[in-house]
Design a protein around this motif. Structure first.
Motif, short mmCIF file in Angstrom:
data_model
loop_
_atom_site.label_atom_id
_atom_site.label_comp_id
_atom_site.label_asym_id
_atom_site.label_seq_id
_atom_site.Cartn_x
_atom_site.Cartn_y
_atom_site.Cartn_z
N ARG A 71 1.22 -1.68 0.09
CA ARG A 71 0.03 -0.22 -0.08
C ARG A 71 0.76 0.74 -0.18
NH1 ARG A 71 -4.48 -2.90 4.24
NH2 ARG A 71 -4.56 -4.35 3.10
N LEU A 72 2.05 1.19 0.46
CA LEU A 72 3.12 2.57 0.37
C LEU A 72 3.73 2.64 -0.55
CD1 LEU A 72 4.51 4.76 2.03
CD2 LEU A 72 6.26 2.62 2.94
N GLU A 73 3.65 0.96 -1.79
CA GLU A 73 4.66 1.64 -2.98
C GLU A 73 3.41 1.95 -3.82
OE1 GLU A 73 7.27 -2.29 -2.73
OE2 GLU A 73 5.50 -3.02 -3.81
N GLY A 74 1.69 1.37 -3.26
CA GLY A 74 1.42 2.37 -4.30
C GLY A 74 0.69 4.09 -4.74
N PHE A 75 0.91 3.99 -3.39
CA PHE A 75 1.25 5.36 -2.64
C PHE A 75 2.23 6.06 -3.40
CE2 PHE A 75 2.89 8.77 0.19
CZ PHE A 75 1.80 9.33 0.55
N VAL A 89 2.25 6.55 -7.42
CA VAL A 89 1.02 8.27 -8.17
C VAL A 89 2.01 9.08 -7.82
CG1 VAL A 89 -0.91 8.94 -8.16
CG2 VAL A 89 -1.21 6.34 -7.90
N LEU A 90 2.58 9.23 -6.87
CA LEU A 90 2.66 10.63 -6.22
C LEU A 90 4.43 10.98 -5.82
CD1 LEU A 90 1.25 10.98 -2.59
CD2 LEU A 90 0.56 11.87 -4.89
N GLY A 91 5.33 9.48 -6.70
CA GLY A 91 7.17 9.93 -6.96
C GLY A 91 7.08 10.52 -5.99
N ARG A 92 8.23 11.73 -6.62
CA ARG A 92 8.81 12.56 -5.01
C ARG A 92 8.00 13.03 -4.43
NH1 ARG A 92 14.10 15.13 -9.42
NH2 ARG A 92 14.75 13.59 -10.23
N LYS A 93 6.70 13.47 -5.12
CA LYS A 93 6.61 13.92 -4.01
C LYS A 93 6.12 13.56 -2.69
CE LYS A 93 3.59 17.40 -6.99
NZ LYS A 93 2.19 17.41 -7.34
N ALA A 94 6.61 12.40 -2.55
CA ALA A 94 6.17 11.00 -1.55
C ALA A 94 6.72 11.14 -0.63
CB ALA A 94 5.36 10.04 -1.24
N SER A 95 7.40 12.48 0.17
CA SER A 95 8.52 12.32 1.42
C SER A 95 8.53 11.50 2.07
CB SER A 95 8.74 13.93 1.44
OG SER A 95 7.87 14.67 1.52
N ARG A 96 9.92 11.72 2.19
CA ARG A 96 9.43 10.64 4.02
C ARG A 96 8.80 11.34 5.46
NH1 ARG A 96 15.71 8.14 4.88
NH2 ARG A 96 15.63 7.10 3.15
N LYS A 97 8.80 12.56 5.24
CA LYS A 97 8.07 13.45 6.31
C LYS A 97 6.77 13.38 5.72
CE LYS A 97 8.07 18.02 3.90
NZ LYS A 97 8.25 19.58 3.84
N LEU A 98 5.88 12.54 4.75
CA LEU A 98 4.31 12.72 4.95
C LEU A 98 4.21 11.18 4.76
CD1 LEU A 98 3.84 15.24 1.54
CD2 LEU A 98 3.24 15.82 4.19
N ILE A 99 5.14 10.60 5.51
CA ILE A 99 5.19 9.10 5.87
C ILE A 99 5.19 8.51 7.54
CG2 ILE A 99 5.58 6.75 5.22
CD1 ILE A 99 6.87 7.63 2.55
N GLU A 100 4.06 8.22 7.57
CA GLU A 100 3.90 7.83 9.39
C GLU A 100 3.18 6.51 9.49
OE1 GLU A 100 5.35 7.77 12.08
OE2 GLU A 100 6.47 10.04 12.25
N HIS A 101 4.25 5.31 10.20
CA HIS A 101 4.14 4.13 10.48
C HIS A 101 2.57 3.76 11.37
CE1 HIS A 101 6.73 3.01 7.06
NE2 HIS A 101 7.54 4.55 7.35
N GLY A 102 2.14 2.78 10.99
CA GLY A 102 0.62 1.82 12.22
C GLY A 102 0.93 0.84 12.66
N ASP A 103 0.53 -0.13 12.56
CA ASP A 103 0.06 -1.10 13.18
C ASP A 103 -0.78 -2.01 13.69
OD1 ASP A 103 -1.30 -0.69 15.34
OD2 ASP A 103 0.70 -1.35 17.24
N TRP A 104 -2.19 -1.48 12.15
CA TRP A 104 -3.54 -1.60 12.21
C TRP A 104 -4.46 -1.01 13.25
CZ3 TRP A 104 -2.60 -2.01 7.58
CH2 TRP A 104 -1.60 -2.74 7.17
N THR A 105 -3.81 -0.87 14.45
CA THR A 105 -4.77 -0.89 15.37
C THR A 105 -5.32 1.25 14.93
OG1 THR A 105 -3.37 0.17 17.00
CG2 THR A 105 -3.66 -2.24 16.65
N GLN A 106 -6.73 1.32 15.86
CA GLN A 106 -7.08 3.10 15.96
C GLN A 106 -6.08 3.14 16.91
OE1 GLN A 106 -11.11 3.15 17.00
NE2 GLN A 106 -11.23 5.30 17.57
N LEU A 107 -5.51 3.45 18.15
CA LEU A 107 -4.77 3.66 18.81
C LEU A 107 -3.46 4.04 17.66
CD1 LEU A 107 -4.08 5.00 21.45
CD2 LEU A 107 -2.98 2.75 22.27
N SER A 108 -2.92 3.42 16.93
CA SER A 108 -1.68 3.50 16.33
C SER A 108 -1.92 4.37 14.95
CB SER A 108 -1.47 2.30 15.36
OG SER A 108 -1.64 1.88 14.21
N GLY A 109 -3.86 4.57 14.93
CA GLY A 109 -3.84 5.63 14.01
C GLY A 109 -3.75 7.42 14.12
N GLU A 110 -4.33 7.58 15.50
CA GLU A 110 -4.55 8.65 16.29
C GLU A 110 -2.99 8.99 16.73
OE1 GLU A 110 -6.40 8.23 19.87
OE2 GLU A 110 -7.72 7.29 18.84
#
Length: 324
Positions: free
Chosen positions: A193-197, A200-221
């Motif tokens: 899913r990160l690869e698909g993102f 589409v965005l190419g270089r605009k998919a910078s590291r500062k725009l990427i965060e990681h979760g663990d599938w839980t609601q709390l990790s999304g928060e």
């Protein structure tokens, strides 16, 4: 039983053991006799003849709390139980969220208690997978096992294309600074899913725009909070699961950001969570029940002695609601 059905004992045995070489008429006669006499198969006796247990073990490689929080698991489990039940095969569910759980699974399978293994949410590098592989027991995965894609057959949704669909949609809506919250990067859903993102965005998919979760609601928060702190002017976020997206929406609401006016939010799954968030979630529908059906089909084919089976990849679909 044979007398009641008007067939030979051999024919009764073939019907009870799901032998394909039985005429439809004979099959119907035996099933009718079973219903009329109330006959119940003695599993222990049948196992002695067939060398099968009549059961499959589903291994969920997550802690207890994650399994009961995420509605995707219940959909998969219900489908597997129904599909296996059609073959009179029982489903045994075992959790493998820590080393002790994994050792217990290996002992259970090595003890000959299951005819096959159905893996779910397996993480890359899990030593349990190598143990199961060494036993040469039929095994398939619901979603690829990272690093074992050519070893363990699997059925899955097209995670990468689904992520492309959502990211393209956000771009088409005029969003200029799009972030993402991924799943765990040792799972196929997290990686693809990160690869698909990024596709589409190419270089605009910078590291500062990427965060990681663990599938839980709390990790999304918490991931959403880190994104807002680092990039307060973001105007959209693609979240790799509906449950994490629900957490992201909670953080945005607490921060005073309007959805979708200030920040558009897209999820992935189209689980029961998607229709209950505020606002209802625009998301990617992955056909969970169909994936489960295909996974069970692959496993039964291996148990029946079929040759190598190819992976099955099923398409996803964009579902537009009010969050984006």
């Amino acid at each position: 039983m044979a007398a009641a059905a008007g067939v030979s004992r051999g024919t009764v045995s073939r019907v009870l053991n799901d032998d394909r070489y039985v005429s439809p008429a004979a099959h119907a006669a035996v099933r009718r006799a079973i219903a009329e006499t109330g006959y119940i198969v003695n599993r222990n006796a049948r196992s002695l003849v067939t060398q099968r247990t009549g059961s499959v073990v589903m291994v969920l490689s997550e802690p207890h709390e994650k399994v009961f929080e995420d509605p995707n698991y219940s959909t998969t489990i219900r489908t597997a139980i129904r599909r296996l039940g059609e073959r009179d095969v029982s489903l045994v569910i075992m959790l493998a969220g820590d080393d002790g759980d994994r050792e217990r699974v290996v002992r259970y399978v090595r003890g000959g208690h299951a005819d096959g293994v159905l893996l779910m949410s397996t993480h890359a590098g899990d030593p349990m997978v190598d143990e199961l592989e060494s036993m040469r027991i039929p095994a398939v995965a619901c979603g690829a096992v990272v690093g074992k894609e050519n070893v363990i057959p699997y059925a899955a949704a097209d995670d990468r294309e689904g992520a492309r669909q959502m990211t393209r949609y956000l771009v088409e809506q005029g969003r200029r600074k799009i972030a993402t919250i991924t799943g765990p990067m040792d799972t196929p859903g997290g990686i693809q899913r990160l690869e698909g993102f990024a596709d589409v965005l190419g270089r605009k998919a910078s590291r500062k725009l990427i965060e990681h979760g663990d599938w839980t609601q709390l990790s999304g928060e918490s991931a959403m909070a880190r994104l807002l702190e680092r990039t307060p002017d973001l105007d959209a976020v693609f979240v790799a699961s509906d449950l994490m997206a629900a957490g992201a929406l909670s953080t945005l609401r607490a921060a005073g950001r309007r959805v979708p006016d200030d920040v558009a939010v897209g999820g992935f799954d189209d689980s029961s969570v998607a229709a209950t968030t505020h606002p209802p979630l625009t998301t990617i529908r992955q056909p969970l029940a169909d994936v489960a059906e295909e996974t069970v089909r692959l496993l039964l084919a291996l148990i029946d002695g079929g040759g190598p089976v190819d992976p099955v990849i099923l398409p996803t679909r964009l579902i537009v609601r009010e969050s984006a």
